[in-house]
Scaffold this motif. Structure first.
Motif, short mmCIF file in Angstrom:
data_model
loop_
_atom_site.label_atom_id
_atom_site.label_comp_id
_atom_site.label_asym_id
_atom_site.label_seq_id
_atom_site.Cartn_x
_atom_site.Cartn_y
_atom_site.Cartn_z
N PRO A 112 3.64 29.21 44.81
CA PRO A 112 3.51 27.76 44.67
C PRO A 112 4.84 27.02 44.74
CG PRO A 112 3.12 28.87 42.56
CD PRO A 112 3.22 29.93 43.62
N GLU A 113 5.93 27.66 44.33
CA GLU A 113 7.23 26.99 44.35
C GLU A 113 7.86 27.02 45.74
OE1 GLU A 113 9.68 28.79 41.40
OE2 GLU A 113 8.31 28.31 39.78
N GLY A 114 7.48 28.00 46.58
CA GLY A 114 8.05 28.11 47.91
C GLY A 114 9.57 28.22 47.88
N ARG A 115 10.07 29.05 46.96
CA ARG A 115 11.52 29.21 46.79
C ARG A 115 12.23 29.44 48.09
NH1 ARG A 115 13.59 33.72 42.83
NH2 ARG A 115 15.63 32.89 43.20
N LEU A 116 13.41 28.86 48.24
CA LEU A 116 14.23 29.01 49.43
C LEU A 116 15.46 29.83 49.09
CD1 LEU A 116 14.05 25.38 50.83
CD2 LEU A 116 12.83 27.38 51.69
N LEU A 117 15.73 30.86 49.89
CA LEU A 117 16.89 31.72 49.68
C LEU A 117 17.74 31.76 50.94
CD1 LEU A 117 15.14 34.79 48.01
CD2 LEU A 117 16.27 32.89 46.87
N PRO A 118 19.06 31.76 50.80
CA PRO A 118 19.92 31.85 51.97
C PRO A 118 19.79 33.22 52.63
CG PRO A 118 21.23 32.06 49.97
CD PRO A 118 19.82 31.75 49.55
N CYS A 119 19.78 33.25 53.95
CA CYS A 119 19.62 34.55 54.63
C CYS A 119 20.66 34.74 55.73
CB CYS A 119 18.21 34.73 55.15
SG CYS A 119 17.74 33.62 56.46
N GLN A 120 21.88 34.33 55.44
CA GLN A 120 22.98 34.55 56.38
C GLN A 120 24.15 35.13 55.59
OE1 GLN A 120 21.93 31.46 55.51
NE2 GLN A 120 23.68 30.70 54.38
N PRO A 121 25.13 35.70 56.28
CA PRO A 121 26.32 36.19 55.57
C PRO A 121 26.97 35.03 54.81
CG PRO A 121 26.32 36.95 57.84
CD PRO A 121 25.19 35.95 57.71
N PRO A 122 27.49 35.26 53.66
CA PRO A 122 27.70 36.55 52.99
C PRO A 122 26.53 36.98 52.11
CG PRO A 122 28.74 34.85 51.71
CD PRO A 122 28.12 34.16 52.92
N PHE A 123 25.42 36.23 52.10
CA PHE A 123 24.30 36.55 51.20
C PHE A 123 23.42 37.68 51.71
CE2 PHE A 123 25.27 31.98 50.86
CZ PHE A 123 25.80 32.00 49.58
N MET A 124 23.17 37.72 53.03
CA MET A 124 22.35 38.80 53.57
C MET A 124 23.23 40.03 53.75
SD MET A 124 20.10 39.17 57.06
CE MET A 124 18.79 38.07 56.60
N LYS A 125 22.86 41.10 53.07
CA LYS A 125 23.66 42.32 53.11
C LYS A 125 23.06 43.36 54.04
CE LYS A 125 26.83 40.97 50.34
NZ LYS A 125 28.13 40.66 50.85
N HIS A 126 21.73 43.39 54.17
CA HIS A 126 21.10 44.42 55.00
C HIS A 126 19.71 43.96 55.42
CE1 HIS A 126 20.51 48.43 56.59
NE2 HIS A 126 19.35 48.48 55.98
N LEU A 127 19.35 44.26 56.65
CA LEU A 127 18.01 43.99 57.18
C LEU A 127 17.47 45.30 57.70
CD1 LEU A 127 15.70 42.16 58.13
CD2 LEU A 127 17.04 41.69 60.17
N ASP A 128 16.46 45.83 57.02
CA ASP A 128 15.83 47.09 57.41
C ASP A 128 14.49 46.75 58.06
OD1 ASP A 128 14.47 49.52 57.62
OD2 ASP A 128 15.26 50.28 55.72
N THR A 129 14.48 46.67 59.39
CA THR A 129 13.27 46.27 60.09
C THR A 129 12.16 47.31 59.99
OG1 THR A 129 14.21 47.06 62.17
CG2 THR A 129 14.44 44.72 61.70
N ALA A 130 12.51 48.58 59.91
CA ALA A 130 11.50 49.64 59.80
C ALA A 130 10.78 49.55 58.46
CB ALA A 130 12.14 51.01 59.98
N ALA A 131 11.53 49.36 57.39
CA ALA A 131 10.94 49.28 56.04
C ALA A 131 10.50 47.86 55.71
CB ALA A 131 11.94 49.77 55.00
N ARG A 132 10.89 46.90 56.57
CA ARG A 132 10.58 45.47 56.36
C ARG A 132 11.14 44.97 55.04
NH1 ARG A 132 7.42 43.39 60.16
NH2 ARG A 132 6.55 41.77 58.85
N VAL A 133 12.41 45.29 54.81
CA VAL A 133 13.10 44.87 53.59
C VAL A 133 14.38 44.13 53.96
CG1 VAL A 133 14.29 45.67 51.51
CG2 VAL A 133 12.18 46.79 52.24
#
Length: 70
Positions: free
Chosen positions: A37-58
């Motif tokens: 319900p809150e639709g929280r927004l999180l930054p998803c670019q460096p330096p905040f995004m540390k890893h993107l695992d497309t296989a595990a979808r994490v």
């Protein structure tokens, strides 16, 4: 790509932050909008995004101290 059903987690504690509902582009910087319900927004670019695992979808984020209280 399709970001829905990806999970965000803090790389400091491994705690799940939520499931990505959408990616919102705000003044050129992408933000992950989480389901709920809150639709929280999180930054998803460096330096905040540390890893993107497309296989595990994490997506692993490193959010600044106190970010959860905002």
């Amino acid at each position: 790509g399709d970001w829905s059903s990806d999970v965000c987690s803090s790389d400091l504690s491994g705690r799940e932050l939520g499931v990505v509902a959408d990616v919102v582009f705000n003044v050129g910087q992408p933000l992950l909008q989480l389901e709920g319900p809150e639709g929280r927004l999180l930054p998803c670019q460096p330096p905040f995004m540390k890893h993107l695992d497309t296989a595990a979808r994490v997506i692993t984020l490193d959010l600044p101290p106190g970010f959860d209280e905002l």
